[in-house]
Motif scaffolding. Structure first.
Motif, mmCIF file in Angstrom:
data_model
loop_
_atom_site.group_PDB
_atom_site.id
_atom_site.type_symbol
_atom_site.label_atom_id
_atom_site.label_comp_id
_atom_site.label_asym_id
_atom_site.label_seq_id
_atom_site.Cartn_x
_atom_site.Cartn_y
_atom_site.Cartn_z
ATOM 1 N N ALA B 94 0.835 -1.203 0.028
ATOM 2 C CA ALA B 94 -0.026 -0.084 -0.064
ATOM 3 C C ALA B 94 0.803 1.186 0.055
ATOM 4 N N ARG B 95 0.279 2.372 -0.745
ATOM 5 C CA ARG B 95 0.859 3.741 -0.535
ATOM 6 C C ARG B 95 2.179 3.726 -0.953
ATOM 7 N N ASN B 108 -4.409 3.044 -0.873
ATOM 8 C CA ASN B 108 -4.282 2.583 0.487
ATOM 9 C C ASN B 108 -4.654 0.809 0.455
ATOM 10 N N GLN B 109 -5.216 0.343 -0.510
ATOM 11 C CA GLN B 109 -5.365 -0.981 -0.629
ATOM 12 C C GLN B 109 -4.397 -1.786 -1.217
ATOM 13 N N LEU B 277 -14.904 7.951 -5.870
ATOM 14 C CA LEU B 277 -14.876 7.005 -4.755
ATOM 15 C C LEU B 277 -13.177 6.817 -4.274
ATOM 16 N N ASP B 281 -11.461 7.497 -0.886
ATOM 17 C CA ASP B 281 -10.641 6.765 -0.146
ATOM 18 C C ASP B 281 -9.190 7.205 0.181
ATOM 19 N N ARG B 283 -8.256 10.344 0.679
ATOM 20 C CA ARG B 283 -8.346 11.779 1.269
ATOM 21 C C ARG B 283 -7.911 11.448 2.555
ATOM 22 N N PRO B 284 -8.393 10.502 3.449
ATOM 23 C CA PRO B 284 -7.875 10.643 4.786
ATOM 24 C C PRO B 284 -6.401 10.274 4.888
ATOM 25 N N ARG B 285 -5.534 9.632 3.868
ATOM 26 C CA ARG B 285 -4.139 9.692 3.993
ATOM 27 C C ARG B 285 -3.463 10.356 2.920
ATOM 28 N N GLU B 288 0.175 11.014 3.688
ATOM 29 C CA GLU B 288 1.104 10.253 3.515
ATOM 30 C C GLU B 288 1.318 9.755 2.237
#
Lengths: 542, 323
Positions: B94-95, B108-109, B277, B281, B283-285, B288
């Motif tokens: 991820a990331r 993130n996934q 979508l 998904d 946005r929160p990270r 990072e």
């Protein structure tokens, strides 16, 4: 987890979700009165306040500031008397509780033993429809107050509950229960003053539920109007006999999003936040240093199967396969940045009774999972429901991806706006997909991970949303509850745990950790086993 | 816009309708009408096309839209990774930052952002196109009827549209989508179309009212043409211009609206892929890993921009005032 002089545990029967779910959005106004107050983020309480009806974490957080519990819990999860002066029993059946002198209600009335009797009888009476009704089920005479739907109780008092004198009352249980004393720190066991009850109907008044009068550290300044008020303001109760915090004003700020609260915390417009959004965790430590709290937490995150509403999950092999297809380790590391631990038992490592690696089906094994799933002839499409706030979305997606790729099936993630919505639909048997769930203990006993979530009795009154019903399991719990010593009880609880590990009505995914933070305006923030702030230790930095 | 487009249409038809009476016994197709009017096809539409072809704005937007359409229809041409296959995502990866293996990095996934962005085009375009077709069909037809008939049907329909105009569109869409638990391309299309058709209706109605009092309509009526014939042969073609301009611009707006609704969690749902979508998904990270948010956002912006530019170009071509 440390506790301060008496530790406390309180809790909430909280399905964690609620708890964690609460995060919000907020308020940037209303600072006028908050300028010098210590401000803490909460989610919107589910209901108005009353000890017998406040069973979720947000309301319980407020209640814990307004009330003082009979017992608290120390760092070793042992019971320490708080309002109680002594709690005695010789047979685990008849319990005599004596309260300390000097406690007063916020309206000046002295705290008496009868206040406990009134409150408990009220909560236990089915007529009053209190959510914590179930907690009094062990008290003798409970059945008289709960004759069943449609029937009227013949009395308003449990025969097993009697005030002996002003400061002493006696509780007789219908069967011995060695951990009754441990339960007493829970919100449901708070007392109620005379002023709470309407003289005519004998019910708790709305005015009281909006502005509860307690015997704890803080009194509420004004009635709380749920839905419109974004803050709850409290002032220190000067006549409280125990240790008092070194600040006068406390304010709870209602948020709907953890992210918003986190931004506010960084900006200094809220002082304490109990559960940080997952995305904040990787940077919080570096940013806040000492002001970041990372401690083990007694909560567990699950994925449940609504076996009561659907036959689709009847095959144990299918449930095992799903469990084995989930890569808990990577999820806890990547999605939660290490702030959760992979679960491997139905009991939490914080409490005695936990056995590492007990859950064989919790070991990630995609090949075996796929084989087993095929053997069980599992459905080609599965549904996985979750509330998407508070960072649940990411890990639910990760679980769904695990199932998709490891089992070769379609997984539809069903979003729910609030956790309560899932519970309501499960209750109504409207929703038949898998669902995320969580459990935070109400009192530090392994029994609390089992009875309220998996016993047959909890299907109707408790939090058994899967509908798991196993007479053998129920019997083991009774044996555990009535055993003379804790060691013996543990053996039975572990046997009951073994049945859950075999049947997997829910699959444990991770153990929570508490990731809290506080601003530069406060010092000494400690969060107890029940995820509540120990206010007496908090200092305001001027 | 409709007011300015209409007069031009009028002129074009004008000549045409006079040429028509002699050909009355024939089927009287518009092509026949046009050729009778002059050797060069000088209709509004061919004029506009001549004009459009030379506009850089049009060419640029058409190329962009062409590429995005191709992505939507055949994403396999752009990437060999199928993001709908969950086994292509590895949570452990991820990331990651953009690399040769993952051009836009991973989300993130642990899924490939480039492949997801490419595959996300189809749902966005589908919603945009379907909503546009639905609003033009419903709003256009009702607008034609209301404008042409006047009287009670007009009054009724106009009041109905006013009710819709009173509903804030995002709120309205949220309400409609709340009825459906799992949003899909079709529920989003429905929600957007229900709220957007009144605009098309109004534009159509205004254009029709202007058109129906023109000389060529009176002439056609004098010659005994039926209402239906007048409506579809004379009034409709002369009222379409402004509707088409608005529809083109709105297509971009609908795509943005779909992303907005999906971002809010009521639109298209995972495992379907949509730019909105993906942005939600990521946005929160965002701090990072920015690339899972920036790339779909860039694609979304460029697509919306392309349609709005196209709409502008078409309007310029159809609107004599700006010529």
């Amino acid at each position: 987890m440390r506790v301060i002089k008496g530790a406390k545990l309180v809790a909430g029967t909280t399905l964690l979700a609620l708890a964690l779910a609460a995060c919000g959005n907020a308020t940037s106004t209303g600072e006028a009165s908050g300028a010098e107050a210590v401000r803490m983020k909460i989610g919107e309480p589910q209901k108005l306040f009353s000890p017998g009806d406040t069973v979720e974490s947000e309301g319980a957080e407020v209640m814990a500031a307004v009330f003082a519990p009979l017992v608290k819990y120390n760092d070793d999860k042992e019971v320490v008397n708080h309002v109680a002066d002594s709690i005695k029993t010789s047979d685990n059946k008849v319990w005599t509780i004596k309260i300390k002198e000097g406690y007063k209600w916020h309206n000046g009335e002295p705290l008496i033993a009868q206040n406990y009797v009134d409150a408990w009888n009220y909560a236990a009476n089915q007529e009053n429809a209190q959510s914590a009704n179930y907690f009094f089920g062990r008290v003798q005479g409970y059945a008289d107050l709960n004759p069943g739907e449609g029937k009227t109780p013949s009395t308003k008092e449990m025969s097993g509950l009697k005030a002996v004198d002003e400061t002493t009352f006696r509780v007789t249980l219908s069967q011995p229960f060695s951990q009754f004393g441990t339960m007493l720190g829970y919100t449901a066991f708070y007392p109620l003053p005379k002023a709470a009850f309407d003289e005519g109907t004998g019910k708790i008044t709305d005015a009281y539920m909006k502005k509860p009068i307690g015997q704890g550290l803080f009194k509420m300044d004004a009635p709380y109007n749920k839905g419109t008020d974004q803050t709850i303001n409290l002032s220190l109760f000067k006549d409280f006999p125990g240790d008092k915090p070194k600040f006068e004003k406390l304010q709870f700020k209602v948020y709907t999003s953890a992210e918003t609260a986190w931004n506010d915390l960084q900006a200094g417009s809220v002082d304490i936040q109990e559960q940080l959004p997952p995305a904040a965790i990787s940077t919080a430590k570096a940013e806040l240093g000492e002001r970041y709290i990372d401690q083990a937490d007694a909560a567990i995150g699950y994925i449940g199967f609504p076996t009561i509403a659907s036959r689709a999950y009847d095959d144990i092999r299918l449930r095992r396969a799903i469990s084995m297809a989930i890569d808990r380790k990577t999820i806890t590391e990547t999605v939660f940045s290490g702030t959760r631990a992979p679960a491997d038992d139905f009991l939490n490592p914080l409490l005695d009774g936990y056995r590492p690696g007990a859950c064989k089906a919790c070991v990630y094994d995609p090949d075996a999972a796929r084989k087993l799933y095929a053997e069980a002839n599992g459905p080609k499409t599965l549904e996985l429901g979750s509330n998407m706030d508070n960072g649940h979305k990411e890990w639910i997606e990760a679980v769904a991806n695990n199932l998709r790729s490891n089992l070769g099936i379609t997984v539809n993630v069903t979003p729910f706006e609030k956790f309560q919505q899932i519970l309501d639909e499960l209750d109504a048997k409207k929703y038949t997909g898998m669902f995320r769930s969580g459990w935070l203990i109400d009192y530090p006993s392994p029994e609390n991970y089992l009875t309220p979530v998996f016993s047959t009795g909890a299907i109707k009154d408790g939090s058994n949303y899967t509908g798991y019903s196993n007479p053998e399991f129920d019997e083991l719990l009774v044996k555990g509850d009535t055993a003379a010593t804790m060691e013996e009880s543990l053996k039975y609880y572990q046997k009951a745990d073994d049945l859950l590990l075999r049947d997997l009505p829910m699959i444990p995914i991770f153990y929570y950790r508490m990731n809290a933070a506080f601003s530069e305006n406060v010092r000494g923030v400690k969060i107890n086993l029940l995820n509540q702030v120990e206010w007496a230790q908090v200092e305001k930095v001027v | 816009m409709s007011d300015t487009a209409a007069p031009r249409a009028r002129h074009a038809k004008h000549a045409k309708s006079f040429s028509r009476p002699p050909s009355k016994p024939r089927s009287g197709s518009s092509r026949g009408g046009r050729t009778a009017g002059g050797a060069k096809p000088a209709s509004l539409w061919s004029d506009a096309w001549q004009d459009l072809r030379r506009r850089p704005l049009f060419i640029a937007s058409a190329v962009l839209i062409g590429v995005i359409l191709l992505m939507a229809v055949a994403p396999g041409l752009f990437t060999s990774v199928d993001p709908y296959d969950a086994s292509t995502c590895r949570l452990g990866d991820a990331r990651q930052a953009p690399s040769a293996l993952h051009w836009f990095g991973t989300d993130n996934q642990g899924c490939d952002t480039y492949a997801r962005t490419v595959y996300g085009a189809s749902n966005s375009l589908l919603v945009g196109l379907c909503t546009t077709v639905a609003t033009v069909a419903v709003g256009g037809l009702l607008g034609l009827v209301a404008g042409f008939r006047g009287g009670l049907p007009d009054a009724l329909l106009s009041r109905v549209t006013e009710v819709f105009f009173a509903i804030p569109s995002v709120l309205g869409a949220l309400l409609i989508l709340a009825v459906f638990r799992a949003g899909t391309v079709w529920t989003v299309t429905l929600a957007l179309a229900v709220l957007a058709w009144p605009m098309t209706f109004r534009i159509m109605r205004a254009a029709v009212i202007t058109a129906k009092s023109q000389d060529y309509v009176i002439a056609a009526r004098a010659l005994g043409a039926s209402n239906r014939r007048i409506m579809f042969r004379h009034v409709l073609p002369n009222s379409m211009a402004s509707v088409i301009v608005v529809a083109t611009i709105n297509l971009g707006v609908f795509i943005a609206a779909e992303a907005g609704l999906s971002f809010l969690g009521v639109g298209i749902q995972s495992p379907e892929i949509s730019w909105g979508l993906m942005i939600a998904d990521a946005r929160p990270r965002f701090l990072e890993a920015a690339s899972p948010l920036l790339f779909p956002a860039a694609f979304l912006s460029v697509t919306v921009l392309a349609f709005i530019m196209l709409g502008d170009a078409v309007r310029d071509a159809l609107d004599p005032k700006l010529r």
